[in-house]
Scaffold this motif. Structure first.
Motif, PDB file in Angstrom:
ATOM      1  N   ASN A 113       0.676  -1.288   0.001  1.00 52.42           N
ATOM      2  CA  ASN A 113       0.010   0.007  -0.007  1.00 52.42           C
ATOM      3  C   ASN A 113       0.855   1.258   0.095  1.00 52.42           C
ATOM      4  OD1 ASN A 113       1.057   0.246   2.674  1.00 52.42           O
ATOM      5  ND2 ASN A 113      -0.852  -0.565   3.507  1.00 52.42           N
ATOM      6  N   ARG A 157      -0.161  -5.533   1.612  1.00 48.40           N
ATOM      7  CA  ARG A 157      -1.639  -5.464   1.628  1.00 48.40           C
ATOM      8  C   ARG A 157      -2.102  -6.645   2.129  1.00 48.40           C
ATOM      9  NH1 ARG A 157      -3.933  -1.240  -1.462  1.00 48.40           N
ATOM     10  NH2 ARG A 157      -2.639  -0.324  -2.868  1.00 48.40           N
ATOM     11  N   THR A 171      -4.929  -7.987   1.203  1.00 46.20           N
ATOM     12  CA  THR A 171      -5.360  -8.920   0.210  1.00 46.20           C
ATOM     13  C   THR A 171      -4.050  -9.459  -0.526  1.00 46.20           C
ATOM     14  OG1 THR A 171      -5.128  -6.898  -1.256  1.00 46.20           O
ATOM     15  CG2 THR A 171      -7.161  -7.667  -0.594  1.00 46.20           C
ATOM     16  N   ARG A 197     -22.380  -4.171  -4.008  1.00 43.17           N
ATOM     17  CA  ARG A 197     -21.230  -4.397  -5.084  1.00 43.17           C
ATOM     18  C   ARG A 197     -21.684  -5.332  -6.057  1.00 43.17           C
ATOM     19  NH1 ARG A 197     -15.865  -2.901  -3.244  1.00 43.17           N
ATOM     20  NH2 ARG A 197     -15.108  -3.737  -5.131  1.00 43.17           N
ATOM     21  N   GLU A 236     -10.911  -7.633  -0.040  1.00 45.10           N
ATOM     22  CA  GLU A 236     -10.486  -6.206  -0.978  1.00 45.10           C
ATOM     23  C   GLU A 236     -11.917  -5.348  -0.736  1.00 45.10           C
ATOM     24  OE1 GLU A 236     -10.250  -6.013  -5.316  1.00 45.10           O
ATOM     25  OE2 GLU A 236      -8.088  -6.314  -4.769  1.00 45.10           O
ATOM     26  N   MET A 237     -13.056  -5.755  -0.903  1.00 43.88           N
ATOM     27  CA  MET A 237     -14.265  -5.041  -0.907  1.00 43.88           C
ATOM     28  C   MET A 237     -14.467  -4.552   0.764  1.00 43.88           C
ATOM     29  SD  MET A 237     -17.174  -7.247  -2.856  1.00 43.88           S
ATOM     30  CE  MET A 237     -16.856  -8.671  -2.018  1.00 43.88           C
ATOM     31  N   GLU A 294     -11.825  -3.762   2.922  1.00 43.62           N
ATOM     32  CA  GLU A 294     -10.585  -2.816   2.994  1.00 43.62           C
ATOM     33  C   GLU A 294     -11.106  -1.560   2.006  1.00 43.62           C
ATOM     34  OE1 GLU A 294      -6.679  -4.172   4.232  1.00 43.62           O
ATOM     35  OE2 GLU A 294      -6.707  -4.860   2.111  1.00 43.62           O
ATOM     36  N   ASP A 295     -11.862  -1.541   1.125  1.00 40.45           N
ATOM     37  CA  ASP A 295     -12.159  -0.533   0.166  1.00 40.45           C
ATOM     38  C   ASP A 295     -13.147   0.292   1.001  1.00 40.45           C
ATOM     39  OD1 ASP A 295     -10.508  -1.048  -1.859  1.00 40.45           O
ATOM     40  OD2 ASP A 295     -11.635  -1.919  -3.366  1.00 40.45           O
ATOM     41  N   GLY A 298      -8.098   5.368   2.365  1.00 37.98           N
ATOM     42  CA  GLY A 298      -6.703   5.415   2.628  1.00 37.98           C
ATOM     43  C   GLY A 298      -6.034   6.033   3.904  1.00 37.98           C
ATOM     44  N   HIS A 318      -6.539   3.939   6.794  1.00 38.03           N
ATOM     45  CA  HIS A 318      -5.706   2.775   6.868  1.00 38.03           C
ATOM     46  C   HIS A 318      -4.273   3.206   7.272  1.00 38.03           C
ATOM     47  CE1 HIS A 318      -7.903  -0.587   4.900  1.00 38.03           C
ATOM     48  NE2 HIS A 318      -8.417   0.335   4.126  1.00 38.03           N
TER      49      HIS A 318
END
Length: 235
Positions: free
Chosen positions: A14, A20, A22, A153, A173-174, A176-177, A181, A184
């Motif tokens: 990242n 990451r 993921t 989604r 991933e979904m 974390e999105d 940022g 994070h």
């Protein structure tokens, strides 16, 4: 006992130059596939039987995430078979031998056509070659049924893997999105628990419900039923 060395690439980190989550899951998945081949139960054996390996649960405990260009050594070994479920454990070391990450996972075999779990133990010889013993298994997570909907989604072509369903890394991933940022960047990953309840396929629409924060708990619903649950703890 199977292991594989990796050097963390630019595509795996990242903005803080840390691996990451993921990307970690992708590494563990690849090592699991190779580790299964190593003990004689890989896809070269199961696919001709009409069976596919799928993951049911994952638990990850993090001491430190590796950083860009750091070399790591990822070890994996099978745990004792639980009926028709097959545990697999992971330990990630740095080049000085320090433990960075421990993880446990539970896998099952499904029929390629019916998509139903194979109810019989196909590999009774997997009694476990324990290096550090059985690691704690991921607990059953409660669905966030009454929580607010955070996002809708749709599963796309690029989300689907060789088994024809949403890859396990894409679920995370979904999640974390959902977190910006800048948030994070303020957090350090401590632990992750994942429950995979049912397959998701291209064109499926899921609702992500739950809460984000230092304790992030998310459930993905398809047609009103939980498809997965995720619990991620930060410090």
């Amino acid at each position: 006992m199977y292991h594989h060395e990796y050097e963390i690439a630019s595509t795996q980190v990242n903005a803080s130059r840390q691996l990451r989550l993921t990307s970690l899951l992708q590494i563990l998945q690849d090592v699991a596939i190779d580790g299964a081949e190593y003990v004689g139960v890989g896809t070269s054996v199961t696919y001709p039987m009409g069976l596919l390996w799928v993951i049911s649960r994952m638990k990850i405990e993090v001491t430190r995430m590796p950083s860009f260009q750091e070399k790591i050594d990822v070890y994996t070994y099978p745990g004792k078979t639980l009926g028709c479920f097959y545990p697999r454990h992971f330990v990630v070391y740095d080049m000085k031998g320090n433990v960075l990450i421990r993880a446990s996972s539970i896998w099952a075999l499904i029929h390629r056509d019916s998509r139903q779990i194979e109810p019989h133990n196909q590999f009774p010889f997997l009694t476990g070659e324990f290096h550090e013993g059985e690691l704690p298994r991921g607990e059953k997570l409660a669905a966030q049924s009454d929580a607010p909907t955070l996002e809708e989604r749709k599963i796309r072509y690029s989300d689907v893997d060789l088994n024809g369903h949403l890859n396990n890394t894409k679920y995370v991933e979904m999640v974390e999105d959902l977190i910006p940022g800048e948030e994070h960047a303020k957090r350090t990953l401590k632990s992750v628990t994942l429950n995979y309840e049912r397959e998701l396929h291209e064109h499926d629409v899921i609702l992500l419900k739950g809460q984000t924060g230092m304790l992030t708990e998310i459930t993905g619903f398809r047609d009103g039923l939980p498809a997965f649950e995720a619990k991620i703890e930060y410090i």
